[in-house]
Design a protein around this motif. Structure first.
Motif, PDB file in Angstrom:
ATOM      1  N   VAL A   1      65.814  41.619  60.660  1.00 25.04           N
ATOM      2  CA  VAL A   1      66.108  41.212  62.068  1.00 25.04           C
ATOM      3  C   VAL A   1      65.191  39.784  62.700  1.00 25.04           C
ATOM      4  O   VAL A   1      64.391  39.219  61.952  1.00 25.04           O
ATOM      5  N   TYR A   2      66.597  38.529  63.560  1.00 24.44           N
ATOM      6  CA  TYR A   2      65.711  37.730  63.565  1.00 24.44           C
ATOM      7  C   TYR A   2      65.980  37.657  65.087  1.00 24.44           C
ATOM      8  O   TYR A   2      66.757  37.834  65.772  1.00 24.44           O
ATOM      9  N   GLY A   3      64.666  36.522  65.732  1.00 22.27           N
ATOM     10  CA  GLY A   3      64.889  36.448  67.299  1.00 22.27           C
ATOM     11  C   GLY A   3      66.349  35.493  67.500  1.00 22.27           C
ATOM     12  O   GLY A   3      66.370  34.931  66.544  1.00 22.27           O
ATOM     13  N   SER A   4      66.859  35.447  68.557  1.00 20.49           N
ATOM     14  CA  SER A   4      67.683  35.082  68.658  1.00 20.49           C
ATOM     15  C   SER A   4      67.582  33.941  70.533  1.00 20.49           C
ATOM     16  O   SER A   4      66.366  34.546  71.408  1.00 20.49           O
ATOM     17  N   PRO A   5      68.448  33.043  70.654  1.00 23.85           N
ATOM     18  CA  PRO A   5      68.604  32.559  72.195  1.00 23.85           C
ATOM     19  C   PRO A   5      69.026  33.768  73.633  1.00 23.85           C
ATOM     20  O   PRO A   5      69.081  33.089  74.447  1.00 23.85           O
ATOM     21  N   TRP A   6      69.344  34.301  72.700  1.00 28.70           N
ATOM     22  CA  TRP A   6      70.047  35.614  73.687  1.00 28.70           C
ATOM     23  C   TRP A   6      69.625  36.703  73.660  1.00 28.70           C
ATOM     24  O   TRP A   6      69.121  37.728  72.965  1.00 28.70           O
ATOM     25  N   SER A   7      68.997  37.316  75.131  1.00 28.72           N
ATOM     26  CA  SER A   7      68.075  38.005  75.118  1.00 28.72           C
ATOM     27  C   SER A   7      68.322  38.900  76.340  1.00 28.72           C
ATOM     28  O   SER A   7      67.121  39.064  77.010  1.00 28.72           O
ATOM     29  N   GLY A   8      69.624  38.676  77.042  1.00 29.78           N
ATOM     30  CA  GLY A   8      69.670  39.172  78.207  1.00 29.78           C
ATOM     31  C   GLY A   8      69.078  38.578  79.947  1.00 29.78           C
ATOM     32  O   GLY A   8      68.826  37.332  79.652  1.00 29.78           O
TER      33      GLY A   8
ATOM     34  N   LYS B   1      62.353  34.717  70.601  1.00 31.40           N
ATOM     35  CA  LYS B   1      61.018  33.844  69.499  1.00 31.40           C
ATOM     36  C   LYS B   1      61.916  33.329  67.955  1.00 31.40           C
ATOM     37  O   LYS B   1      62.748  34.078  67.870  1.00 31.40           O
ATOM     38  N   GLN B   2      61.726  32.467  67.959  1.00 31.19           N
ATOM     39  CA  GLN B   2      62.265  31.786  66.272  1.00 31.19           C
ATOM     40  C   GLN B   2      61.162  32.956  64.949  1.00 31.19           C
ATOM     41  O   GLN B   2      59.902  32.342  64.251  1.00 31.19           O
ATOM     42  N   GLU B   3      61.181  33.894  65.095  1.00 35.20           N
ATOM     43  CA  GLU B   3      60.731  34.754  64.518  1.00 35.20           C
ATOM     44  C   GLU B   3      61.943  35.852  63.196  1.00 35.20           C
ATOM     45  O   GLU B   3      62.690  36.524  64.012  1.00 35.20           O
ATOM     46  N   SER B   4      61.056  36.536  62.075  1.00 40.79           N
ATOM     47  CA  SER B   4      61.669  38.018  61.308  1.00 40.79           C
ATOM     48  C   SER B   4      61.231  38.635  60.911  1.00 40.79           C
ATOM     49  O   SER B   4      60.085  38.951  60.476  1.00 40.79           O
ATOM     50  N   HIS B   5      61.493  39.582  61.255  1.00 41.90           N
ATOM     51  CA  HIS B   5      60.678  41.040  60.368  1.00 41.90           C
ATOM     52  C   HIS B   5      61.862  41.761  59.993  1.00 41.90           C
ATOM     53  O   HIS B   5      63.016  42.357  60.328  1.00 41.90           O
ATOM     54  N   PRO B   6      61.231  42.889  58.655  1.00 44.16           N
ATOM     55  CA  PRO B   6      61.443  43.335  57.652  1.00 44.16           C
ATOM     56  C   PRO B   6      62.787  44.632  59.178  1.00 44.16           C
ATOM     57  O   PRO B   6      61.292  45.038  59.772  1.00 44.16           O
ATOM     58  N   ILE B   7      63.206  45.441  58.899  1.00 44.97           N
ATOM     59  CA  ILE B   7      63.505  46.052  59.678  1.00 44.97           C
ATOM     60  C   ILE B   7      62.992  48.115  59.299  1.00 44.97           C
ATOM     61  O   ILE B   7      63.606  48.261  57.641  1.00 44.97           O
TER      62      ILE B   7
END
Length: 306
Positions: free
Chosen positions: A204-211, A217-223
């Motif tokens: 999963v990656y952060g995005s410029p769409w966060s309600g 956040k420009q980062e990623s993590h294993p789900i």
């Protein structure tokens, strides 16, 4: 101005998108600032999944596009139309004033265009552009096994957990409870992170769409888990079998894509690939600390002990 000065490159979920148009980002207010966190140096030789021109000549002939879905965008009281033709997609948002922001995406090509240059004076342009670019980005990355998924997502050193559910079911409340009661927890995104496979790992990656939550956040993590929430007078959690898991995830994928065979097939293929590697749960819960502890122990507890 030079082409470099007019053109901006952004990296979202490791996908490069390019937006070209003089002075366009300064017109978008809050969304323009959200995008800047994903900006990378412009590289004219780098491949993109999406290249958007904001000042095209002439609107596409909307009559040749068949309507797939029509719906309201209540944030700015706009009527949206999602349509398709043999050579691509057309997405329009029309305000009560009659002003229309349109986006045209060419089939499998990264090329796209919109009439932002004609709508710069519209006070709602930031919200319209945010939603329109979200749709365009989703169309562009779907064939690459990526999905913008409606969820609130937390991350810890062991990985990320996504909380899904209809609006008002308590996704943001549950992630807040994690932040308050589960040490080393951070919010990754509160509305629309991007999920995709990365080297065989659901990520999963952060995005410029966060309600309404400014978390870009420009980062990623294993789900490590996906959890569909529902309100209940108790706290109970169970892992879902694959068929029910798909049913739990599909409603959180872009709704309009369900009306287009190619896009829906791409979404289902990505979900199927992920579900072979990632558990999906249903959590019936109260808005309390015990619910947060239950979902933490079920999704990450054993990993945290290692």
């Amino acid at each position: 101005k030079s082409t470099e000065a007019m053109t901006k490159d952004f990296l979202i979920a490791d996908f490069r998108i390019r937006i070209d148009g003089e002075g366009w980002i300064g017109t978008l207010g809050h969304f323009g600032r959200a995008l800047r966190g994903f900006e990378v140096p412009h590289d004219p030789d780098a491949a993109t999944v999406l290249t958007l021109r904001t000042d095209p000549c002439g609107q596409p002939d909307s009559g040749r596009f068949r309507t797939l879905d029509e719906f309201d965008f209540p944030e700015v009281n706009a009527l949206c139309r999602f349509a398709a033709a043999d050579d691509g997609y057309l997405f329009t948002m029309t305000l009560d004033s009659g002003e229309t922001l349109w986006f045209h995406k060419r089939g499998s090509s990264p090329e796209a265009r919109c009439n932002l240059a004609e709508c710069r004076g519209c006070k709602e342009i930031g919200s319209l552009m945010r939603f329109g670019l979200w749709m365009l980005y989703g169309i562009a990355v779907a064939p690459h096994h990526a999905i913008a998924i409606h969820s609130s997502t937390v991350c810890r050193p062991e990985g990320a957990v996504l909380f899904l559910g209809e609006s008002g079911t308590g996704k943001s409340t549950h992630t807040r409870l994690w932040l308050e009661h589960i040490p080393d927890t951070a919010l990754l995104n509160d509305d629309s992170p991007i999920i995709r496979m990365k080297a065989g790992v659901p990520t999963v990656y952060g995005s410029p769409w966060s309600g309404k939550t400014p978390c870009y956040k420009q980062e990623s993590h294993p789900i490590r888990g996906l959890v569909r929430l529902s309100q209940a007078p108790h706290n109970r959690m169970q892992r879902l079998p694959v068929i029910r898991a798909i049913g739990a995830l599909l409603p959180s994928c872009p709704p309009a894509f369900a009306y287009d065979t190619a896009l829906q097939d791409a979404v289902c293929e990505t979900l199927s690939e992920m579900l072979g590697r990632t558990p999906v749960y249903r959590l019936e819960c109260l808005p309390d600390a015990d619910a947060a502890r239950l979902s933490f122990e079920t999704t990450l507890g054993h990993a945290a002990d290692r």
